[in-house]
Design a protein around this motif. Structure first.
Motif, mmCIF file in Angstrom:
data_model
loop_
_atom_site.group_PDB
_atom_site.id
_atom_site.type_symbol
_atom_site.label_atom_id
_atom_site.label_comp_id
_atom_site.label_asym_id
_atom_site.label_seq_id
_atom_site.Cartn_x
_atom_site.Cartn_y
_atom_site.Cartn_z
ATOM 1 N N PHE A 264 3.811 2.557 2.671
ATOM 2 C CA PHE A 264 3.305 1.443 3.451
ATOM 3 C C PHE A 264 1.790 1.411 3.459
ATOM 4 O O PHE A 264 1.191 0.397 3.768
ATOM 5 C CB PHE A 264 3.823 1.512 4.891
ATOM 6 N N PHE A 265 1.213 2.539 3.130
ATOM 7 C CA PHE A 265 -0.243 2.598 3.158
ATOM 8 C C PHE A 265 -0.870 2.365 1.793
ATOM 9 O O PHE A 265 -2.080 2.391 1.661
ATOM 10 C CB PHE A 265 -0.707 3.953 3.701
ATOM 11 N N THR A 315 -1.659 13.121 2.925
ATOM 12 C CA THR A 315 -0.544 13.375 3.833
ATOM 13 C C THR A 315 -0.890 13.017 5.270
ATOM 14 O O THR A 315 -0.056 13.117 6.152
ATOM 15 C CB THR A 315 -0.149 14.859 3.794
ATOM 16 N N LYS A 316 -2.112 12.624 5.477
ATOM 17 C CA LYS A 316 -2.536 12.332 6.844
ATOM 18 C C LYS A 316 -2.767 10.843 7.071
ATOM 19 O O LYS A 316 -3.379 10.437 8.052
ATOM 20 C CB LYS A 316 -3.853 13.062 7.135
ATOM 21 N N CYS A 318 -0.989 8.483 8.017
ATOM 22 C CA CYS A 318 -0.453 7.902 9.232
ATOM 23 C C CYS A 318 -1.410 8.056 10.397
ATOM 24 O O CYS A 318 -1.691 7.099 11.113
ATOM 25 C CB CYS A 318 0.865 8.571 9.564
ATOM 26 N N SER A 319 -1.905 9.257 10.601
ATOM 27 C CA SER A 319 -2.800 9.417 11.749
ATOM 28 C C SER A 319 -4.146 8.759 11.480
ATOM 29 O O SER A 319 -4.819 8.303 12.399
ATOM 30 C CB SER A 319 -2.982 10.891 12.107
ATOM 31 N N TYR A 321 -4.402 6.010 9.970
ATOM 32 C CA TYR A 321 -4.134 4.605 10.240
ATOM 33 C C TYR A 321 -4.196 4.356 11.734
ATOM 34 O O TYR A 321 -4.749 3.376 12.209
ATOM 35 C CB TYR A 321 -2.750 4.242 9.696
ATOM 36 N N GLU A 322 -3.634 5.285 12.477
ATOM 37 C CA GLU A 322 -3.615 5.147 13.927
ATOM 38 C C GLU A 322 -5.031 5.131 14.492
ATOM 39 O O GLU A 322 -5.348 4.356 15.389
ATOM 40 C CB GLU A 322 -2.835 6.322 14.513
ATOM 41 N N CYS B 31 2.228 14.610 11.972
ATOM 42 C CA CYS B 31 0.915 14.087 12.306
ATOM 43 C C CYS B 31 0.982 12.697 12.881
ATOM 44 O O CYS B 31 -0.010 12.049 13.108
ATOM 45 C CB CYS B 31 0.017 14.091 11.085
ATOM 46 N N PHE B 32 2.140 12.203 13.082
ATOM 47 C CA PHE B 32 2.276 10.845 13.547
ATOM 48 C C PHE B 32 2.403 10.861 15.055
ATOM 49 O O PHE B 32 3.451 11.064 15.587
ATOM 50 C CB PHE B 32 3.539 10.288 12.904
ATOM 51 N N ARG B 33 1.324 10.664 15.715
ATOM 52 C CA ARG B 33 1.383 10.743 17.176
ATOM 53 C C ARG B 33 1.182 9.371 17.768
ATOM 54 O O ARG B 33 0.253 8.665 17.460
ATOM 55 C CB ARG B 33 0.268 11.643 17.689
ATOM 56 N N LEU B 34 2.072 9.005 18.623
ATOM 57 C CA LEU B 34 1.891 7.746 19.332
ATOM 58 C C LEU B 34 1.885 8.093 20.795
ATOM 59 O O LEU B 34 2.906 8.156 21.443
ATOM 60 C CB LEU B 34 3.038 6.780 19.013
ATOM 61 N N ASN B 35 0.748 8.327 21.308
ATOM 62 C CA ASN B 35 0.667 8.862 22.660
ATOM 63 C C ASN B 35 1.175 7.928 23.713
ATOM 64 O O ASN B 35 1.622 8.332 24.750
ATOM 65 C CB ASN B 35 -0.785 9.233 22.972
ATOM 66 N N LEU B 73 5.699 2.648 12.990
ATOM 67 C CA LEU B 73 4.559 2.114 12.269
ATOM 68 C C LEU B 73 4.441 0.619 12.530
ATOM 69 O O LEU B 73 3.354 0.078 12.738
ATOM 70 C CB LEU B 73 4.725 2.385 10.767
ATOM 71 N N MET B 76 3.141 0.113 16.014
ATOM 72 C CA MET B 76 1.717 0.448 16.082
ATOM 73 C C MET B 76 0.883 -0.650 15.465
ATOM 74 O O MET B 76 -0.180 -1.030 15.972
ATOM 75 C CB MET B 76 1.477 1.785 15.368
#
Lengths: 457, 323
Positions: A264-265, A315-316, A318-319, A321-322, B31-35, B73, B76
């Motif tokens: 997706f990225f 590998t990071k 996702c974070s 992106y957040e 690593c996917f954190r959704l606080n 995702l 988010m």
């Protein structure tokens, strides 16, 4: 390779700084004698190279002020997005500086003489009583302390509905382009009330919008060629001779993505954040989130070289992106001979890739490590266990410290790195002329610890 | 940025209760954190996998964890698009990339068939209406619709505040045809890209409102439709997928209930004074908007034009006085 040495530490002295001091663009002029920086507060600071080789402040001026668009109830930031120097014609220096909406042409001139002995006014400027004037004198020029003045000569306003992301001066030295998210306009340096639109990506139906322009640049030698990159990872070369509107590209540079590796990225990561033509005009350098690629203008389907900048971030995503870090726009640069490429990364690291030897190095630009005259030590980022004490783990990288803006002197091995509000200028200690090390010149063991295999970060 | 996120999330939660108790289990993606999302229960549709054999069970679990991650995702991304910078124009490049990601996810979900299940999960009668996230309500397509959802449930485009209180003439551009299942998007999304005219919130709410009200409100919509052609400068506002679902089950009552929970103290005095009488229902986006700092732009305007002019003036005055 190079052994960068900090020759000028032009960092702000206080560790606390305001948002306005963050440097947003760095650019050497064509001779390399001057270096201009723009910041988020709308100021331009110009540095001049002293005969000893160091850069000192030459001029500072406020280029853009914050504006408020009353119609749309939105602020227009005064942040300087790009600065481009015009080629030198006369003793004064000209540069273009742009924020999101308005481009300004500034003239920076020196004054070191003053006329004295006017007939009608005295030295303080007051009008003389004419009855006291008995003879006529010719004013003479006397030396004075150097005064550097910056004055806006042209203001190119209202040309863009979207945010301007780049400007580029044509090799004809008469025109320049400005690009926003959807359009590219061609201006004449002397005409401020109109511009020509040469690329328009705005779709009929805005719902179809899926691509924006990220950077545009003119070819260094051919005045009819320009390149622009997009958020979808493509770079287009356009020929202005073919037609007035360059929506149809002459060449499209795009590397096919392996469908099995798509995520997706993928698109976000492939979005091109910077495009630079090589000095020779033969190659294009593009920077996307994880790599820098060198393209031969004659080959569209894949780059001739690809360099991994920080593949450990894959590998990071996702974070990243957040935290929105995935949208960071890093710039890239060629050296004067097109043999080395440089780009920034996180944790105040920047990377250099030698195209010939395929060696690369990671260096850090931060107050703690950069002392005058000290040689920079290479850094390594490790994914798993640390192999050496000096290794840095991926998880301890500081993503707030990013080196987005870098510039390379057009002729010599001098680089300027902007890290938030700090500007670092590094010089190659061993080879000030820009030639590669030869055993006779080299008096100390090589300062790099690069390994051809495996690649280091 | 982080702090804005958190504050807004708190405000979001009562308005988007489903989001809060959505229960995003992140599976194996460390690593996917959704606080802001609370941990909750797994989605119902993944329970169906458990009947099969062990191996396929493992595969199914991996698959369900993938779809959970994908859903996270998606959520988010939607939130990113909703949060708007109050004063400065949003970054169009970032917004386009996020929207493309949303599109991609939704396309994939459609092809998987899990879109279908999501719709079912959300629209099922079992859930109490107040749990339904208005945003994803829009995402859902009711079963009888076509299998090609045109997506987008991007509710509000990052765009900030309501500059011109435009009366949702944009809403108007949505065709009110019953037969068109993909109606919404057309014309909508496009408009939201118009830079700076993005302020999905109020308009979205209106669009939503209109879409829910079914055929009875068609007239009103038509009026707005005409109004849209009359005020071209207000084009380009909403970015939303508002299908006009005529007679879709439940949503009306859901919305009613949702709106009934609205605390009218959120209303800004200005909002009251500048003619919001016609809109007893204030959608969630409106609340959001009135929570926005100095700026309250009344946007629910059912009778366009003259009132919107008044609102515009008020709005401009507010800016001048306030800034």
């Amino acid at each position: 390779m190079l052994s960068p040495v900090l020759c000028s530490d032009l960092a702000a002295l206080e560790p606390e700084y305001t948002e306005a001091d963050v440097i947003s663009t760095v650019e050497f002029n064509q001779s390399g004698e001057f270096l201009a920086t723009g910041d988020r507060g709308g100021r331009v600071v110009i540095f001049q190279r002293e005969p000893q080789g160091e850069y000192n402040v030459y001029s500072t001026f406020q280029s853009h002020e914050p504006e408020f668009d009353y119609l749309k109830s939105l602020e227009i930031e005064e942040k300087i997005n790009k600065i481009r120097w015009l080629p030198l014609h006369n003793p004064a220096h000209f540069l273009l500086a742009t924020n999101d909406k308005t481009i300004k042409l500034w003239k920076v001139s020196e004054r070191d003489k003053r006329a004295e002995g006017y007939n009608l006014r005295d030295e303080e400027g007051r009008l003389k009583d004419l009855s006291t004037v008995t003879t006529l004198q010719v004013p003479v020029l006397r030396p004075m302390d150097l005064l550097v003045e910056a004055s806006p000569r042209r203001v190119f306003a209202n040309g863009h509905a979207y945010h301007i992301n780049s400007i580029s001066v044509n090799s004809d030295c008469e025109t320049y382009l400005s690009a926003d998210d959807l359009r590219i306009n061609l201006w004449h340096l002397n005409i401020t009330d109109r511009s020509f639109n040469i690329v328009d990506l705005k779709p009929e139906n805005m719902e179809d919008l899926s691509e924006v322009i990220t950077v545009a640049e003119f070819h260094p030698h051919h005045c009819h060629l320009l390149a622009f990159s997009s958020s979808t990872g493509t770079t287009r070369l356009c020929d202005m001779r073919a037609r007035a509107l360059c929506d149809q590209h002459a060449k499209l540079f795009e590397e096919a993505v392996d469908p099995s590796r798509r995520s997706f990225f993928s698109e976000i990561v492939s979005s091109v954040s910077d495009v630079k033509f090589s000095h020779s005009g033969r190659y294009l350098l593009t920077r996307d989130y994880l790599t820098v690629k060198v393209w031969d203008l004659n080959m569209e389907n894949k780059p001739v070289e690809t360099y991994q900048v920080h593949d450990y971030l894959r590998t990071k995503l996702c974070s990243l992106y957040e935290s929105d870090c995935i949208f960071d726009k890093f710039e890239c640069a060629w050296n004067g001979t097109d043999s080395v490429i440089m780009t920034g990364a996180y944790n105040n690291y920047f990377r250099m890739f030698d195209r010939a030897s395929l060696r690369d190095v990671t260096l850090e630009a931060s107050r703690e490590v950069c002392k005058r005259r000290a040689v920079l030590q290479p850094r390594r980022v490790c994914v798993g266990k640390k192999r050496k004490e000096t290794d840095v783990s991926v998880d301890s990288l500081d993503f707030r410290k990013k080196i987005l803006h870098t510039a390379w002197h057009p002729k010599e091995n001098i680089i300027a790195i902007a890290a938030s509000n700090n500007l670092y200028i590094f010089q190659d200690r061993l080879t000030p002329n820009g030639h590669h090390n030869t055993p006779e010149i080299q008096s100390a063991p090589p300062k790099w610890q690069t390994q051809p295999n495996p690649p280091t970060y | 940025m982080a702090s804005i996120f958190v504050v807004s999330a708190e405000r979001f939660i009562p308005l988007f209760p489903r989001l809060a108790c959505q229960g995003v289990l992140l599976g194996c993606h460390p690593c996917f954190r959704l606080n802001m999302f609370s941990k909750g229960t797994k989605r119902k549709f993944s329970d169906g996998d458990e009947e099969i054999s062990d191996e396929s069970l493992v595969g199914a679990r991996v698959a369900s964890s993938y779809s959970l991650q994908r859903q996270s995702l998606l959520d988010m991304s939607l939130i990113k698009l909703q949060l708007c910078h109050m004063l400065v124009e949003p970054n169009l490049c970032r917004s386009v990339l996020i929207a493309n990601t949303v599109r991609q996810i939704q396309e994939e979900m459609t092809h998987d068939g899990s879109w279908h299940m999501v719709a079912e999960a959300f629209c099922s009668a079992g859930q109490s209406p107040s749990e339904r996230l208005v945003a994803t309500e829009v995402l859902c397509r009711s079963r009888e619709q076509d299998a090609e959802p045109k997506l987008f449930s991007v509710i509000s485009y990052e765009g900030c505040r309501e500059e011109e209180v435009v009366a949702d003439e944009t809403l108007c551009s949505v065709s009110v045809s019953d037969t068109v299942s993909n109606v919404c998007l057309a014309g909508r999304i496009g408009q939201c890209w118009e830079k700076s005219e993005l302020s999905g919130v109020e308009r979205d709410e209106e669009a939503l409102e209109d879409s829910r009200l079914g055929s009875g409100e068609d007239e009103e919509i038509d009026t707005k439709d005409r109004a849209s052609t009359e005020s071209p400068k207000t084009i380009g506002q909403v970015f939303g997928t508002f299908e006009i679902k005529n007679g879709s089950p439940g949503p009306d009552s859901a919305l009613e209930e949702l709106f009934s929970d609205v605390d009218t103290s959120y209303y800004d005095l200005d909002t009251m004074l500048t003619g919001m009488q016609s809109a007893p229902k204030m959608g969630p986006y409106d609340i959001l908007d009135s929570l926005a700092p100095s700026h309250s732009s009344p946007s629910i305007v059912s009778t366009p034009n003259c009132r919107s002019d008044l609102n515009e003036l008020d709005h401009i005055m507010e800016i001048i006085v306030g800034s």
